[in-house]
Design a protein around this motif. Sequence first.
Motif, PDB file in Angstrom:
ATOM      1  N   UNK A  19      32.069  45.682  43.686  1.00  0.00           N
ATOM      2  CA  UNK A  19      32.496  44.863  44.817  1.00  0.00           C
ATOM      3  C   UNK A  19      33.937  45.189  45.171  1.00  0.00           C
ATOM      4  N   UNK A  20      34.196  45.463  46.406  1.00  0.00           N
ATOM      5  CA  UNK A  20      35.559  45.724  46.857  1.00  0.00           C
ATOM      6  C   UNK A  20      36.281  44.397  47.076  1.00  0.00           C
ATOM      7  N   UNK A 503      30.164  32.048  35.440  1.00  0.00           N
ATOM      8  CA  UNK A 503      31.007  31.080  34.740  1.00  0.00           C
ATOM      9  C   UNK A 503      32.481  31.383  34.958  1.00  0.00           C
ATOM     10  N   UNK A 504      32.892  32.633  34.771  1.00  0.00           N
ATOM     11  CA  UNK A 504      34.275  33.027  35.016  1.00  0.00           C
ATOM     12  C   UNK A 504      34.278  34.320  35.820  1.00  0.00           C
ATOM     13  N   UNK A 505      34.962  34.307  36.944  1.00  0.00           N
ATOM     14  CA  UNK A 505      35.204  35.521  37.735  1.00  0.00           C
ATOM     15  C   UNK A 505      36.692  35.834  37.644  1.00  0.00           C
ATOM     16  N   UNK A 506      37.008  37.027  37.147  1.00  0.00           N
ATOM     17  CA  UNK A 506      38.402  37.414  36.893  1.00  0.00           C
ATOM     18  C   UNK A 506      38.828  38.425  37.957  1.00  0.00           C
ATOM     19  N   UNK A 560      36.243  41.746  38.138  1.00  0.00           N
ATOM     20  CA  UNK A 560      35.985  42.420  39.407  1.00  0.00           C
ATOM     21  C   UNK A 560      36.751  43.733  39.509  1.00  0.00           C
ATOM     22  N   UNK A 561      36.468  44.472  40.547  1.00  0.00           N
ATOM     23  CA  UNK A 561      36.830  45.879  40.642  1.00  0.00           C
ATOM     24  C   UNK A 561      38.318  46.150  40.443  1.00  0.00           C
TER      25      UNK A 561
END
Length: 743
Positions: A19-20, A503-506, A560-561
């Motif tokens: 994902x950009x 749950x967690x997106x960093x 994430x990316x």
Amino acid sequence: MRVAGFLLHVIATVAASNMMSPQAPELISNLDFGIAAPDDIFWLEAIKHQGKAAYNPDPSYQVFRNVKDFGAKGDGVADDSAAIKITPAIVYFPRGTYVVSKAIIAYYYTQLIGDPKDRPILRATSNFTDLAVIDADPYIPGGNTQWYQNQNNFFRSVRNFIIDVRLVPATASGTCLHWQVAQATSLMNIAFYMSDAPNTAHQGIWMENGSGGFMGDLDFHGGKFGMWVGNQQFTVRNITISDAQTAIMGVWGWGWTYQGVTINNCSVGFDLLGGVGAEAIIDATVSDTPIFVRSAASSNGSLVGSLVLNNIKLNNVSTAVGVVGGEDVLCGAPNTTITIDSWVQGNVYTGSNPTGVFTQNNIAAPAMPCSLLNPAGQIFGRTHPQYADYHVSQFVSARDHGATGDGKTDDTAAIKTIFLKYGTSKIIFFDAGTYIVTSTITIPAGARVVGEAWSVISGAGPAFQDQNKPQVVVRVGEPGSRGVVEITDIIFSTVGPAPGAIVVEWNVKEIKQGSAGTWDTHIRLGGAAGTNLEIEQCLPIVAGKDASGCMAAFMALHLTRDSSAYLEGMWVWLADHTLDEDGASQLTIFSGRAEHHTLYQYQLLNAKEHYMGLIQTETPYYQPIPETPLPYPFSITSKYGDPEFPSDITMAWALVVRSSREIVVFGANLYSFYSNYSQDCLATRNCQNQILNVSGDSSVYIYSLATVASTFQVSVDGAGVVDQKDNNNGFASTVTVWRPNGA
């Protein structure tokens, strides 16, 4: 056999995703990294304590306990043993000298914390006869039965102490710490003082089994053993051992990773007995110690233990690697300094070649990216932040600003307001409790977040119900953001069912090494009070049973990316058994992506510059489900880069690496203990067929790979390459090195 999976020490400089993310402004906390407003009293001692055990029926239950409030004197004279024996909580020790004649018990879900500004001394009396000054799993008198099952001995931390057993007679077994533990456990900032007598029986840490764990920033002085240790797996970072007979006695283990070791003036550095499977030692300096590593038996061209040495400096060491009663395997150099860049003992594999080469020699080391190294050229590490030099006025309590943490009330609005108002100007203190959120909350770049005895933030409600439209529970940084984020002593969770919960997106990217990370912070799904994913809902299923009521999450952790993260001591666990009811009943709970999860446990996708060590996990006990192929009960989604599952892959991947480069894994323990709840497959070592898959376009180095009951240990592009039968090493099978083609 019961072990759980965890993510122990990961440095991810560009994380996995397809994902950009748009660019966002750089955000630096107003606190920055500087020392602010020093004060004589440690903030944790000074702050108002109003934490709750959300599901404890006793409303008067006290979470924070200062031992002096319970009668301890800390004056170096009075026997404080009885005053210190108090129940699960934060047990806090102000500065002082605490004389003890009986063991201090480290209970389940308890943190023993000393004042880091002036570490308290725990001093054993001359008549001390218990097993250890601190005991994490006491033996019941009259037999070998213990309080806890060692593989399930979770959630403990001991930090900021000086433990002194020098008054115990030298011939008595004076042990500082009995640390028989499993996951979500940590030791940090502890000094151990043992007897200087030549025939002492004293030891710093005694660990006979378990399924751990992390320890770091430890200092040992004297004794027969600095550490006497046996455990399925462990990560050890930044330890110094001086003037011991044997610095580290390794009695058994499937995989241990030691990173940042200093040994001074010991007789033997590492003494490894026959039960030690895979040992990786990185960034060590050893001085005035005749033998660095000694094993109980010679390999003689076959696999007897696996050893990896990387970036080792030896000063006045005669034997680098030796064998009891045998010739040296690798010579040292007395009165001289030598450096071992990369040396291994064991089977080395390359690419898709199924034939390993037994090697007792130097090998080429991977070129480590600068982003993963400190200025001395060692793997970067950063100690758990404790904010010892910050004044209590720089903290703000979540409960003081409207959040309840009672495990029932929707705290979403209060938490969002707290982060909006104080997120980059104060340290956010989540008083002990369980905080329910019903929509995404964002921890902004620039924030520091501290829990109390593992405060829980748990996603619940309709927003997290649709796996086809997954929603984030806790977002760390807006997409594209850069800055400081520090999260310590927090658990992230869900109230089930929550099949659409990420749950967690960093998202945040560091602005300097280690500026964005977590310490002693975990993701726990199901099995605990308040999760609605316990015995009543999720006893083991049978084929065809509707799984929808026991779906805990879409994904546990998504880096994430464009993000980066330093993750130390993180346990990412989908419960396979209860914790808070009977502690043993088996459960079947579903989550798509992370440990015990349906599709995979770890995936690196389009990632670069990652260090992982030691990672450990196991695949789900319920797989394969007869007549219900993968990815049941989830579906494949290209948005999150899910791997495909051909018909011959019937169980989850433990580790998947796809289109990634500059990846270094120093220690990976990947286990498969069940086939559809049966352990008959352990006898034939074939609970699943493949467990680790690397794409041919990835650049990955894997050291000290230990697997259990997977026919193939390494696959390339979905085809099994490394057969475990060539690497059987006791209960586990060990690959010393796997490297890509052309390496």
